[in-house]
Write a protein that holds these residues in place. Structure first.
Motif, PDB file in Angstrom:
ATOM      1  N   THR A   5      -1.349 -21.964  -8.260  1.00 63.26           N
ATOM      2  CA  THR A   5      -0.316 -22.955  -8.535  1.00 63.26           C
ATOM      3  C   THR A   5       0.839 -22.818  -7.555  1.00 63.26           C
ATOM      4  O   THR A   5       1.338 -23.807  -7.017  1.00 63.26           O
ATOM      5  CB  THR A   5       0.203 -22.803  -9.984  1.00 63.26           C
ATOM      6  N   GLN A   6       1.249 -21.571  -7.287  1.00 63.06           N
ATOM      7  CA  GLN A   6       2.336 -21.340  -6.342  1.00 63.06           C
ATOM      8  C   GLN A   6       1.917 -21.737  -4.930  1.00 63.06           C
ATOM      9  O   GLN A   6       2.704 -22.313  -4.172  1.00 63.06           O
ATOM     10  CB  GLN A   6       2.775 -19.875  -6.376  1.00 63.06           C
ATOM     11  N   SER A   7       0.681 -21.450  -4.582  1.00 68.37           N
ATOM     12  CA  SER A   7       0.161 -21.801  -3.263  1.00 68.37           C
ATOM     13  C   SER A   7       0.150 -23.322  -3.084  1.00 68.37           C
ATOM     14  O   SER A   7       0.549 -23.842  -2.027  1.00 68.37           O
ATOM     15  CB  SER A   7      -1.260 -21.243  -3.097  1.00 68.37           C
ATOM     16  N   GLY A   9       2.091 -25.445  -4.657  1.00 71.74           N
ATOM     17  CA  GLY A   9       3.492 -25.851  -4.578  1.00 71.74           C
ATOM     18  C   GLY A   9       4.065 -25.631  -3.190  1.00 71.74           C
ATOM     19  O   GLY A   9       4.791 -26.478  -2.657  1.00 71.74           O
TER      20      GLY A   9
END
Length: 152
Positions: A5-7, A9
C-alpha cells in the motif's frame, strides 16, 4: 500488505509530481499543435472560416451580439443545421441535443393538448398507448423512461 500500500502511494506521488512538472509543457505543446493544425486548414481553405462567417452573418440580430450568438446556437439545433467549421467537433452532440429538444417540445405540446380533452391522462392503458406512439416519433437515442417522466 502495508508495504504494498505504501509502495503504491509513493508511486502515485511520484507520478503526480512528474505530471505537475510537465503540465506547462503539455499546455505549450497543445497550443503549438492547434496552431499547426489551423495552419494546415488554412492551406486547404485559404479564405479561412467561410461557413462560420456565414453562420454568424445569417444569425445577425439588431438586438446586439448576445442575441446574435443565441440565434446562431439555436440554428445548430435545427433539423438540418449549418455546419460552421468552429463547431465541427461538436456536430454529433448538437444534433442529439436538437433531436431531444424537438422531442421535449413535442411531448410538451401533446401534454397541453391532451389535458384539454378532459380524459384521465393517468389511466395506464392511455399512457401505454401514448408512449408507444411517442416511441415511434422519438429520436433513436431517446430514453423511454425519460419520455414517460415527461408525460406524467
Amino acid at each position: 500488505a502495508v508495504v504494498s500500500t505504501q509502495s503504491t502511494g509513493i508511486k502515485l506521488e511520484i507520478a503526480n509530481f512528474y505530471l505537475e512538472q510537465t503540465k506547462q509543457k503539455i499546455r505549450e505543446n497543445s497550443v503549438e499543435y492547434e496552431k499547426a493544425k489551423f495552419a494546415e486548414f488554412l492551406e486547404v481553405h485559404p479564405s479561412g472560416l467561410d461557413r462560420t462567417r456565414e453562420w454568424i452573418r445569417d444569425s445577425h440580430s439588431e438586438s446586439g451580439p448576445l442575441a446574435t450568438m443565441c440565434n446562431a446556437y439555436l440554428k445548430l439545433l435545427a433539423v438540418d443545421p449549418p455546419k460552421p467549421e468552429t463547431t465541427a467537433l461538436d456536430q454529433e452532440r448538437y444534433s442529439r441535443l436538437g433531436h431531444n429538444t424537438r422531442f421535449t417540445l413535442l411531448v410538451s405540446l401533446l401534454s397541453i393538448r391532451l389535458s384539454s380533452l378532459h380524459e384521465d391522462l393517468s389511466e395506464p392503458s392511455f399512457l401505454s398507448s401514448l408512449l408507444t406512439t411517442l416511441r415511434i416519433l422519438a429520436p433513436e437515442d431517446t430514453n423511454p423512461a425519460e419520455a414517460a417522466d415527461l408525460i406524467q
